[in-house]
Structure formats: structure tokens, C-alpha cells
Design an enzyme around this catalytic site. Structure first.
Site, PDB file in Angstrom:
ATOM      1  N   ILE A 103       0.857  -1.177   0.000  1.00 22.44           N
ATOM      2  CA  ILE A 103       0.000   0.000   0.000  1.00 22.44           C
ATOM      3  C   ILE A 103       0.895   1.228   0.000  1.00 22.44           C
ATOM      4  CG2 ILE A 103      -0.208  -0.056   2.527  1.00 22.44           C
ATOM      5  CD1 ILE A 103      -3.047   1.176   2.143  1.00 22.44           C
ATOM      6  N   ILE A 134       5.260  -1.192   2.414  1.00 19.51           N
ATOM      7  CA  ILE A 134       4.940   0.216   2.237  1.00 19.51           C
ATOM      8  C   ILE A 134       5.579   0.703   0.946  1.00 19.51           C
ATOM      9  CG2 ILE A 134       5.079   2.523   3.214  1.00 19.51           C
ATOM     10  CD1 ILE A 134       3.330   0.548   4.819  1.00 19.51           C
ATOM     11  N   LYS A 135       4.746   1.224   0.052  1.00 15.93           N
ATOM     12  CA  LYS A 135       5.236   1.711  -1.240  1.00 15.93           C
ATOM     13  C   LYS A 135       5.705   3.156  -1.115  1.00 15.93           C
ATOM     14  CE  LYS A 135       3.319   0.367  -5.129  1.00 15.93           C
ATOM     15  NZ  LYS A 135       2.328   0.118  -6.207  1.00 15.93           N
ATOM     16  N   VAL A 136       6.900   3.406  -1.633  1.00 22.10           N
ATOM     17  CA  VAL A 136       7.521   4.723  -1.550  1.00 22.10           C
ATOM     18  C   VAL A 136       8.003   5.126  -2.937  1.00 22.10           C
ATOM     19  CG1 VAL A 136       9.332   6.109  -0.466  1.00 22.10           C
ATOM     20  CG2 VAL A 136       8.321   4.181   0.789  1.00 22.10           C
TER      21      VAL A 136
END
Length: 310
Positions: A103, A134-136
Site C-alpha cells: 500500500i 509500504i510503497k515509496v
């Protein structure tokens, strides 16, 4: 190639789609059909912008009346991510490299490292699932965020990567964190967007392979290349083209549903062959900064439109 051969070289498929009705009725069957090769899922602001307009969210939306739009979004999206994480948990428990769902941090924070770090930590702690990534976005601030999250043992999906230079910066950020953490990380290399931008069918693949080679050169057993933006839009290419062309060791392909189902059917019928298109175009013709700016803008627009609708 067979499912067993692909598993032997460490190739995986992830589903580039998360939506409530799909999770409730089709995702489990799809995982079973994947024979262990399909072992993850991804989401992004564009996917949620479309998904949350579905009537399947109406009852929960009504129960959240009075909250601000971002809080409503998080309640809805977190419910889906948590459900996907639970469905993928057996795969993650069997092999810590598998079973992830990702996400994304609010795309409007892409240039604000401290707030992005805080949000990434908050999302991971709120979901409280070890197999959430965690998408960055791979911006200058993003490299700092990736390092900080990974150092806290939070799995990271570095996204919106178009260039070998971005890939190298991501891997360097990961390497700094490896002194403290062995958490899993992936580098999401966008493929078909390059071809669509330049009217090509091979430039994106050649560029993706160069980025993949960069990931491999770091010899980090806990970081892998993930090929994203692998949907075929128009033209005469088969839906599996960007999967068939990137069947590489220690790599992941996160594909839209039509491509994923078509590829799994090819595996079932024994009709799966690796495609190696020849590219004579030069990678330096690619305007990487423009592609990144356009990708960020698209995610911001989707996120804004979604919040406005809530």
C-alpha cells in the site's frame, strides 16, 4: 517454461489489483490456480480510486459518515489490505520472501521525507501485519524514506522507477539499512509506460533489463527487482507480452488481472515460452525525469479525485 522451472529460478507473480469483491470471491481461487508461483499483490492510488467507487463499499462508507475524506479512505483501503494480507499469510509464513501486499504512502508527500516516514510507520503499525509492504516513490526524498522504513524492519516497495540511476539510488538506500534490518524490499521498475510514451514495443523491456541487472549486481538476498506497469494497452501484443519477455531469475512481475489469468492459462496448457525481443533503440533517448513527473502526477490526480468522491 513450467511452473516448477520458474519457481526454481526464483521468479514470482504478484496480482496488481486489490478490490473488496475480488478479495471476497476470486482472489483465493486465483492463488490456488497460481500453484505457488502467484504469491503477492500490489495496490496504488489509481487502483483504489476506481475500486472505492464500487457499491461493495457503500455500507462501510455510510458507517464512517462525519470523518474527513482521508480517514474514510484509510478505513476502506486498510480493510482491503488487511484482508489480502491475511489471505497471503500462509505463503509468507512458509517463505518470508513471499505473501506480501503493498500500500502506498499519500503521493502528495512524495517530496517530504519526515512526514512520509511518519506516515509509513503509522500505516504499518495500524495494519499490524508483517507481510504488508509500504510503497515509496523513488524521488530524492523517497530514498531517505526507504532507508528509514527498512532500518525499522518495515518491508519496502520502491515504486515509480524508470531509470537505472533511480534503481541504483534505491539499492544504495537499502544497503545502508541492511546494517540493521533484513526486511524484504522490492524495486518496482515500470516497463510498458516507456513503450507507450515512445511508440515502442522493446525499449521498455531493454531498459527494465538494465535496471534489473543493477539490482542483481548488489547481491542482496532480501531485495528483488519487481517489473510493474506490465499491462498491454492497445496494439497487437498478447496480454502476456510483458511477462513473457521478463521471465528472469530472482524477479517478480506484478501484472493486471487479464495478463495474469492469460499467463496462468499458458502455464496450465504447457504453452509458456520466454520471449526475447531484440531492441536496437538506445536507452539514453528516454526522458526519465518526465516519466517520473507524469507518474507522480497521475497518482496525485487519482488520489485527489478519490478523496473528493468520499
Amino acid at each position: 517454461m513450467t511452473t516448477e522451472q520458474l519457481q526454481k529460478i526464483g521468479f514470482s507473480l504478484w496480482c496488481d489489483f486489490v478490490q473488496r469483491d475480488f478479495l471476497d470471491h476470486a482472489f483465493g481461487a486465483l492463488l490456488s490456480q497460481g500453484g505457488g508461483l502467484l504469491n503477492g499483490a500490489t495496490s496504488n492510488p489509481s487502483i483504489f480510486a476506481t475500486a472505492l467507487q464500487s457499491p461493495h463499499y457503500a455500507q462501510q462508507k455510510a458507517s464512517l459518515h462525519g470523518l474527513d475524506s482521508k480517514s474514510i479512505y484509510e478505513h476502506l483501503a486498510f480493510s482491503d489490505i488487511a484482508k489480502a494480507a491475511d489471505m497471503l499469510a500462509p505463503l509468507h509464513q512458509a517463505d518470508a520472501r513471499h505473501g506480501f501486499v503493498s500500500i502506498e504512502i499519500d503521493p502528495f508527500l512524495c517530496d517530504d521525507a519526515p512526514r512520509s516516514i511518519d506516515e509509513g510507520v503509522r500505516i504499518f503499525k495500524t495494519l499490524n501485519k508483517p507481510n504488508v509492504m509500504i510503497k515509496v516513490p523513488a524521488t530524492q526524498a523517497g530514498y531517505e524514506v526507504m532507508n528509514a522504513l527498512l532500518a525499522r524492519s518495515i518491508p519496502v516497495n520502491a515504486t515509480l522507477i524508470f531509470s537505472p540511476a533511480q534503481t541504483k539510488s534505491c539499492m544504495e538506500a537499502f544497503a545502508l539499512a541492511r546494517r540493521d534490518s533484513l526486511a524484504q524490499a522490492v524495486v518496482s521498475i515500470f516497463v510498458s509506460r516507456i513503450d507507450r510514451a515512445y511508440g515502442s514495443t522493446t525499449l521498455g523491456i531493454a531498459n527494465a533489463k538494465e535496471c534489473y541487472a543493477c539490482v542483481q549486481s548488489f547481491e542482496d538476498p532480501n531485495s528483488r527487482a519487481l517489473f510493474a506497469s506490465t499491462g498491454v494497452k492497445g496494439g497487437d501484443l498478447p496480454p502476456t507480452y510483458y511477462i513473457d519477455s521478463l521471465l528472469l531469475p530472482n524477479a517478480i512481475n506484478t501484472a493486471p488481472l487479464d495478463a495474469l489469468k492469460a499467463f496462468l492459462e499458458k502455464l496450465r496448457t504447457g504453452d509458456c515460452e520466454s520471449v526475447q525481443p531484440t531492441c536496437t533503440e538506445l536507452n539514453h533517448t528516454i526522458d526519465y525525469d518526465k516519466l517520473l513527473d507524469e507518474g507522480l502526477m497521475a497518482f496525485k490526480q487519482s488520489f485527489h479525485t478519490m478523496l473528493e468522491s468520499l
